[in-house]
Each structure stands twice: as structure tokens, then as C-alpha cells.
Design a protein around this motif. Structure first.
Motif, PDB file in Angstrom:
ATOM      1  N   LEU A   1      29.179  44.993  69.846  1.00  0.00           N
ATOM      2  CA  LEU A   1      29.908  45.194  68.603  1.00  0.00           C
ATOM      3  C   LEU A   1      29.642  43.975  67.722  1.00  0.00           C
ATOM      4  N   VAL A   2      29.125  44.208  66.531  1.00  0.00           N
ATOM      5  CA  VAL A   2      28.813  43.098  65.624  1.00  0.00           C
ATOM      6  C   VAL A   2      29.674  43.238  64.366  1.00  0.00           C
ATOM      7  N   ALA A   3      30.324  42.147  63.976  1.00  0.00           N
ATOM      8  CA  ALA A   3      31.138  42.153  62.746  1.00  0.00           C
ATOM      9  C   ALA A   3      30.566  41.115  61.793  1.00  0.00           C
ATOM     10  N   VAL A   4      30.436  41.473  60.533  1.00  0.00           N
ATOM     11  CA  VAL A   4      29.844  40.569  59.540  1.00  0.00           C
ATOM     12  C   VAL A   4      30.702  40.560  58.280  1.00  0.00           C
ATOM     13  N   ARG A   5      30.889  39.375  57.735  1.00  0.00           N
ATOM     14  CA  ARG A   5      31.632  39.244  56.464  1.00  0.00           C
ATOM     15  C   ARG A   5      30.739  38.543  55.452  1.00  0.00           C
ATOM     16  N   ASP A   6      30.744  39.027  54.218  1.00  0.00           N
ATOM     17  CA  ASP A   6      29.821  38.451  53.233  1.00  0.00           C
ATOM     18  C   ASP A   6      30.129  36.968  52.989  1.00  0.00           C
ATOM     19  N   PRO A   7      29.128  36.201  52.551  1.00  0.00           N
ATOM     20  CA  PRO A   7      29.286  34.739  52.431  1.00  0.00           C
ATOM     21  C   PRO A   7      30.399  34.296  51.470  1.00  0.00           C
ATOM     22  N   PHE A   8      30.759  35.141  50.496  1.00  0.00           N
ATOM     23  CA  PHE A   8      31.869  34.795  49.605  1.00  0.00           C
ATOM     24  C   PHE A   8      33.228  35.135  50.230  1.00  0.00           C
ATOM     25  N   GLY A   9      33.208  35.976  51.264  1.00  0.00           N
ATOM     26  CA  GLY A   9      34.473  36.403  51.877  1.00  0.00           C
ATOM     27  C   GLY A   9      35.279  37.292  50.948  1.00  0.00           C
ATOM     28  N   ILE A  10      34.567  38.112  50.159  1.00  0.00           N
ATOM     29  CA  ILE A  10      35.262  38.930  49.151  1.00  0.00           C
ATOM     30  C   ILE A  10      36.205  39.936  49.819  1.00  0.00           C
ATOM     31  N   ARG A  11      35.656  40.701  50.745  1.00  0.00           N
ATOM     32  CA  ARG A  11      36.504  41.668  51.452  1.00  0.00           C
ATOM     33  C   ARG A  11      37.008  41.038  52.763  1.00  0.00           C
TER      34      ARG A  11
ATOM     35  N   ALA B   1      34.988  33.311  47.497  1.00  0.00           N
ATOM     36  CA  ALA B   1      35.667  34.041  46.412  1.00  0.00           C
ATOM     37  C   ALA B   1      36.383  35.263  47.002  1.00  0.00           C
ATOM     38  N   HIS B   2      37.532  35.024  47.619  1.00  0.00           N
ATOM     39  CA  HIS B   2      38.283  36.128  48.223  1.00  0.00           C
ATOM     40  C   HIS B   2      38.904  37.000  47.128  1.00  0.00           C
ATOM     41  N   CYS B   3      38.885  38.298  47.334  1.00  0.00           N
ATOM     42  CA  CYS B   3      39.402  39.232  46.317  1.00  0.00           C
ATOM     43  C   CYS B   3      40.906  39.018  46.132  1.00  0.00           C
ATOM     44  N   VAL B   4      41.304  38.599  44.933  1.00  0.00           N
ATOM     45  CA  VAL B   4      42.724  38.308  44.706  1.00  0.00           C
ATOM     46  C   VAL B   4      43.559  39.588  44.635  1.00  0.00           C
ATOM     47  N   PHE B   5      42.879  40.707  44.346  1.00  0.00           N
ATOM     48  CA  PHE B   5      43.624  41.969  44.268  1.00  0.00           C
ATOM     49  C   PHE B   5      44.095  42.466  45.634  1.00  0.00           C
ATOM     50  N   GLU B   6      43.483  41.941  46.702  1.00  0.00           N
ATOM     51  CA  GLU B   6      43.993  42.263  48.043  1.00  0.00           C
ATOM     52  C   GLU B   6      45.449  41.815  48.151  1.00  0.00           C
ATOM     53  N   TYR B   7      45.764  40.662  47.558  1.00  0.00           N
ATOM     54  CA  TYR B   7      47.125  40.116  47.637  1.00  0.00           C
ATOM     55  C   TYR B   7      48.051  40.797  46.631  1.00  0.00           C
ATOM     56  N   ILE B   8      47.502  41.097  45.462  1.00  0.00           N
ATOM     57  CA  ILE B   8      48.344  41.669  44.406  1.00  0.00           C
ATOM     58  C   ILE B   8      48.735  43.107  44.749  1.00  0.00           C
ATOM     59  N   TYR B   9      47.783  43.877  45.272  1.00  0.00           N
ATOM     60  CA  TYR B   9      48.055  45.303  45.408  1.00  0.00           C
ATOM     61  C   TYR B   9      47.512  45.977  46.679  1.00  0.00           C
TER      62      TYR B   9
ATOM     63  N   PRO C   1      40.196  29.836  47.379  1.00  0.00           N
ATOM     64  CA  PRO C   1      39.181  30.199  46.374  1.00  0.00           C
ATOM     65  C   PRO C   1      39.133  31.722  46.197  1.00  0.00           C
ATOM     66  N   ILE C   2      39.216  32.202  44.965  1.00  0.00           N
ATOM     67  CA  ILE C   2      39.376  33.649  44.759  1.00  0.00           C
ATOM     68  C   ILE C   2      38.391  34.220  43.734  1.00  0.00           C
ATOM     69  N   CYS C   3      38.143  35.526  43.913  1.00  0.00           N
ATOM     70  CA  CYS C   3      37.441  36.300  42.892  1.00  0.00           C
ATOM     71  C   CYS C   3      38.507  36.805  41.921  1.00  0.00           C
ATOM     72  N   THR C   4      38.274  36.592  40.622  1.00  0.00           N
ATOM     73  CA  THR C   4      39.206  37.099  39.610  1.00  0.00           C
ATOM     74  C   THR C   4      38.430  37.903  38.559  1.00  0.00           C
ATOM     75  N   ALA C   5      37.265  38.420  38.952  1.00  0.00           N
ATOM     76  CA  ALA C   5      36.335  39.007  37.978  1.00  0.00           C
ATOM     77  C   ALA C   5      36.936  40.165  37.182  1.00  0.00           C
ATOM     78  N   CYS C   6      37.834  40.957  37.773  1.00  0.00           N
ATOM     79  CA  CYS C   6      38.382  42.088  37.011  1.00  0.00           C
ATOM     80  C   CYS C   6      39.305  41.621  35.889  1.00  0.00           C
ATOM     81  N   PHE C   7      39.717  40.357  35.932  1.00  0.00           N
ATOM     82  CA  PHE C   7      40.526  39.799  34.834  1.00  0.00           C
ATOM     83  C   PHE C   7      39.686  38.925  33.899  1.00  0.00           C
ATOM     84  N   THR C   8      38.665  38.267  34.459  1.00  0.00           N
ATOM     85  CA  THR C   8      37.918  37.269  33.686  1.00  0.00           C
ATOM     86  C   THR C   8      36.487  37.690  33.349  1.00  0.00           C
ATOM     87  N   GLY C   9      35.917  38.631  34.084  1.00  0.00           N
ATOM     88  CA  GLY C   9      34.517  39.014  33.897  1.00  0.00           C
ATOM     89  C   GLY C   9      33.536  38.050  34.562  1.00  0.00           C
TER      90      GLY C   9
END
Ligand code: SF4
Length: 458
Positions: free
Chosen positions: A182-192, A248-256, A443-451
Motif C-alpha cells: 500500500l503506497v500513500a503519497v501527498r503532493d509537495p505543497f500538502g494541498i490536500r 500550501a495547505h488548503c485553507v478551505f478544508e478548515y473553513i468548510y 502555511p496555506i493556499c488561499t488562491a480562491c480568495f487571492t488568485g
């Protein structure tokens, strides 16, 4: 809140004592159902068998609709992966359900993916250049085919995964099942998100820690951004070669998106939402008699607002949890009716009062306009709307389904104009600069608010 959807959730389990993992995967998927309600699937294999094969059941529908006692009993194995999916535009078809299972040089390879890859064109062109006739644009399928291709010239499946992941741009939490690993992989930014847990001698990986709890497992740690974790009969091995400085962890995970009882990258989702409410009050205070939240995702932020302001919190809405999903794309008027069917006002909580109404976001504005109207019809004197995220202005390319730009009310209207449209007495949003404090400096991704897209755009 409505209109924004997480696209997927993944889970994987490997019992080193050869316990059947299927039921655990089922419970894991049930607890991840909020991440995707349109399709689901489980693939398992039995590493004790001399000729190892992967068996898979997947279909459109909720976890309880796709799996019965009978289907689960046909899926026995000590190694398995599972997936829940929310499909986007026109893609709600059985062919797009996961786990994907394909034949490769070592038998069967199965893969489940949460996230979205932005360089699918490059990945497809490379497959075509190397002789594979390949027409799909589906990112998960392209990843699986690249792993299968790379496996031919690699010493192990994890090496093939590494060679593939090096070429991926975007967001991914992957669980991959080879005949014995079983192999698990997370992207280098840790977005998801992706985390690791253990139940006895069974190792489990899942999109959220709530799945570990549902499977009776203990949380061990988050899979690190850029980590390739391999679980085999000889135990765990991690490769951090993909690791990079920028996260850049997805900040929307926390919001919603994430469940209130999950903990992601060291931050409890509930704590982040409470904090958002507190910050919202500090920046945008208002005189009022009661603070109420929109169920479910606005409740914790409303409590935070009440705590910081000293204004009493109350429940103003009853939610009917038994309204099923609709596969029909709703029109604006149908959406309005949907709100009335889902929520009804507890009039005593708001009658004759100045109300602060807290929700996690405003997407099209239709839902919020209806909620304000319902509160005023129930006797609220004033309704001050407070939103525990900044205005949603940009599409997400990393695995979240967002309505088109022209449907996002904040792209064309200021907060003042939106307030006029929804009929509130005031409207304020959480400031973008407060997001980092909300998650204690993560450290977070905020792209849906900032572009500002950390891992590139499509
Ligand atoms: Fe999350 Fe928004 Fe970034 Fe998408 S763009 S990953 S929804 S923060």
C-alpha cells in the motif's frame, strides 16, 4: 452554504496479520461521505493468495447504496483502498468512479486520488510520445498509466510512484495498491490532507482523521507534504525526496470541507472555525442581541463570534437531515425552495432581536438571501451577516468544484452591493490577512480568495 464541493476522499488499509480490511474500509468511506456523494468504490486484494488478484466494487451512489452485506462479503482481503467522489460537470458516469484498477507488468495496480492535476496535457503527450495510444484527459487515469509505465524499468512500485510524482503538478492525496504493498503519497505543497493511523497490526491511511476514528484506529501522524509512504509486510518506509520548502495547505478544508471532528496538520478543524468567529468579531464588531449560525458549517464560527463578543449564542435553525440528494441541476428558484425544505426557523430565538447571522461563505447569494428573509419573517429586527471566510472570487484548480466566475457573487459585486442583494442590515467577511492566524500560522493556499495559485494554474 451551498455550491462548493470537495471532490473526493480516499482511504487505504493493510493488515499485517491478514485480517479482512473490507468492513473497515466501508466505515472509513462512510465517515468521508461529506467529501463526495456521487460515487464510491472499494478494491481489495489478499496477499496470502499465491496468485494475487484485485477485486473491486464501485458505482454511482452513496456508500450505503453501493455496498450491501452481500457485496462486502464478496470483497475479502487484507489489503485494500477506497474512494468517495463528487463528480464535476457532466462527469457523473460509472467509468469515472474509483478506485481505478489496471493490469500492469506485476499484476494489478489500483489507485484512488483526491485532488486535481494541472499538467494533464503534458502527462498525456508523454504517454502518446512513448507509444501508448491514450486519449483520456482524466488526471487519475493518467497518473495510474504513468506508474504502470514506469514500473517496467523500476525496482519497486514505490520507485515507479516516485518517478511519476516528480512529473505531477497540482494537488494529490493518492492511495495506491500493488499486489503486496500500500503506497500513500501527498503532493509537495500538502494541498490536500492525508493521514496515517493504526489499529492493532492494521495500518490505515485516510484523507481525514475522522475516518481513522470511525475505523477504531489511533491517529499516528499526518503524511508529510512530498512524502511517499510504503506499507508492506516488512513494515513502513518513507521517502521524502519530493519534499520542498514551500507548503500550501488548503485553507478551505478548515473553513468548510473537513469534518468538525477532524484534525489536519496539527490543527483541529473545530478550533480553526471557533477562531475564525473570534477574529470576525474583532475586525467587524456589531451591537446585537443574539448570534446564530447556519447549520452545520457556520455553527462553530458563530460560537467563536459569541464568545469574543459576549453576545449570547442560540440555535435559530432546525435542519432536516433527511432531505436526499438531487441529481437534477437546480435552478435559482429550485435552490430557494431547497433552502426552505432543509432549514426552518426557531422563531423564539430571533423574534424582536437584533441578530448576527454567521456562515462560512457566500457563493451565489441565493441561500443567504433566503436565510435573511426567513429570519426577518420570523420577527428579527435586524440581521447582520458575518462570513467566516474572505469573498470567494477565483476558481480552484486543486480538486474543489467551484461554480464559474460569473456565478460567484463576489466577483461582480462589493460587500456593500451583496448586502443589498441579500437584504441584510450589514455584511462583513473575514479578512484574508486573518486566515493565517485562524490556523495558527500554518502555511496555506488561499488562491480562491487571492488568485495566487501555489502549484500553478490549468
Ligand atoms: Fe483550497 Fe481555495 Fe486553494 Fe482550492 S484554491 S486548494 S479551495 S484554498
Amino acid at each position: 452554504m451551498s455550491g462548493i464541493h470537495e471532490e473526493c476522499g480516499v482511504v487505504g488499509a493493510f493488515s499485517l496479520q491478514h485480517e479482512n480490511v473490507t468492513e473497515y474500509l466501508y466505515y472509513g468511506l462512510l465517515s468521508l461521505q461529506h467529501r463526495g456523494q456521487e460515487a464510491c468504490g472499494i478494491a481489495v486484494t489478499d496477499t496470502k493468495e499465491s496468485e494475487i488478484d484485485a477485486r473491486c466494487t464501485k458505482d454511482l451512489g452513496l456508500v450505503t447504496e453501493v455496498f450491501s452485506n452481500e457485496t462486502l462479503s464478496e470483497l475479502k482481503g487484507d489489503l485494500g483502498i477506497g474512494h468517495v467522489r463528487y463528480s464535476t460537470t457532466g462527469a457523473c458516469v460509472r467509468e469515472n468512479t474509483q478506485p481505478l484498477v489496471l493490469n500492469y507488468c506485476k499484476g494489478k495496480l489500483s489507485l484512488a486520488h483526491n485532488g486535481n492535476i494541472v499538467n494533464t496535457g503534458e502527462l498525456r503527450d508523454e504517454l502518446i510520445r512513448t507509444g501508448a495510444i491514450f486519449h483520456t484527459t482524466m488526471d487519475s487515469e493518467l497518473i495510474a498509466f504513468h506508474i504502470a509505465k514506469n514500473r517496467v524499468h523500476s525496482k519497486s512500485v514505490e520507485e515507479a510512484v516516485f518517478k511519476t510524482a516528480k512529473k505531477l503538478k497540482g494537488a494529490y492525496g493518492l492511495v495506491i495498491m500493488s499486489p503486496r504493498k500500500l503506497v500513500a503519497v501527498r503532493d509537495p505543497f500538502g494541498i490536500r490532507p492525508l493521514c496515517l493511523g493504526k489499529r492493532g497490526e492494521m495500518y490505515i491511511v485516510a484523507s481525514e482523521s475522522c475516518a481513522l476514528t470511525a475505523m477504531g484506529a489511533k491517529f499516528i501522524r499526518d503524511i508529510e507534504p512530498g512524502e511517499i509512504l510504503t506499507i508492506s509486510a516488512s513494515g513502513l518506509r518513507s521517502d521524502f525526496s519530493l519534499r520542498q520548502e514551500k507548503k500550501a495547505h488548503c485553507v478551505f478544508e478548515y473553513i468548510y470541507f473537513s469534518r468538525l471532528d477532524s484534525c489536519i496538520d496539527g490543527i483541529k478543524v473545530y478550533d480553526a472555525r471557533l477562531k475564525a468567529g473570534e477574529l470576525l468579531f474583532k475586525r467587524h464588531p456589531v451591537d446585537a442581541d443574539v448570534v446564530v449560525g447556519v447549520p452545520e458549517s457556520g455553527i462553530a464560527a458563530a460560537k467563536g463570534f459569541a464568545k469574543a463578543s459576549g453576545i449570547p449564542f442560540d440555535l435559530a435553525f432546525h435542519k432536516n437531515s433527511y432531505i436526499g440528494r438531487t441529481f437534477i441541476k437546480p435552478s435559482q428558484s429550485e435552490r430557494a425552495l431547497g433552502v426552505l425544505m432543509k432549514l426552518s426557523v426557531l422563531s423564539d430565538a430571533v423574534r424582536g432581536k437584533r441578530v448576527v447571522l454567521v456562515d462560512d461563505s457566500i457563493v451565489r447569494g441565493t441561500t443567504m438571501a433566503n436565510l435573511v428573509k426567513m429570519l426577518k419573517e420570523a420577527g428579527a429586527l435586524e440581521v447582520h451577516v458575518r462570513i467566516s471566510s474572505p469573498p470567494f472570487m477565483h476558481p480552484c484548480y486543486y480538486g474543489v468544484d467551484v461554480p464559474s466566475n460569473k456565478e460567484l457573487i463576489a466577483t461582480e459585486n462589493t460587500a456593500y452591493e451583496i448586502n443589498k442583494i441579500i437584504g441584510g442590515d450589514s455584511l462583513e467577511y473575514l479578512d484574508t490577512s486573518d486566515l493565517k492566524e485562524m490556523v495558527c500560522g500554518l502555511p496555506i493556499c488561499t488562491a480562491c480568495f487571492t488568485g495566487d495559485y501555489p502549484a500553478g494554474e490549468k
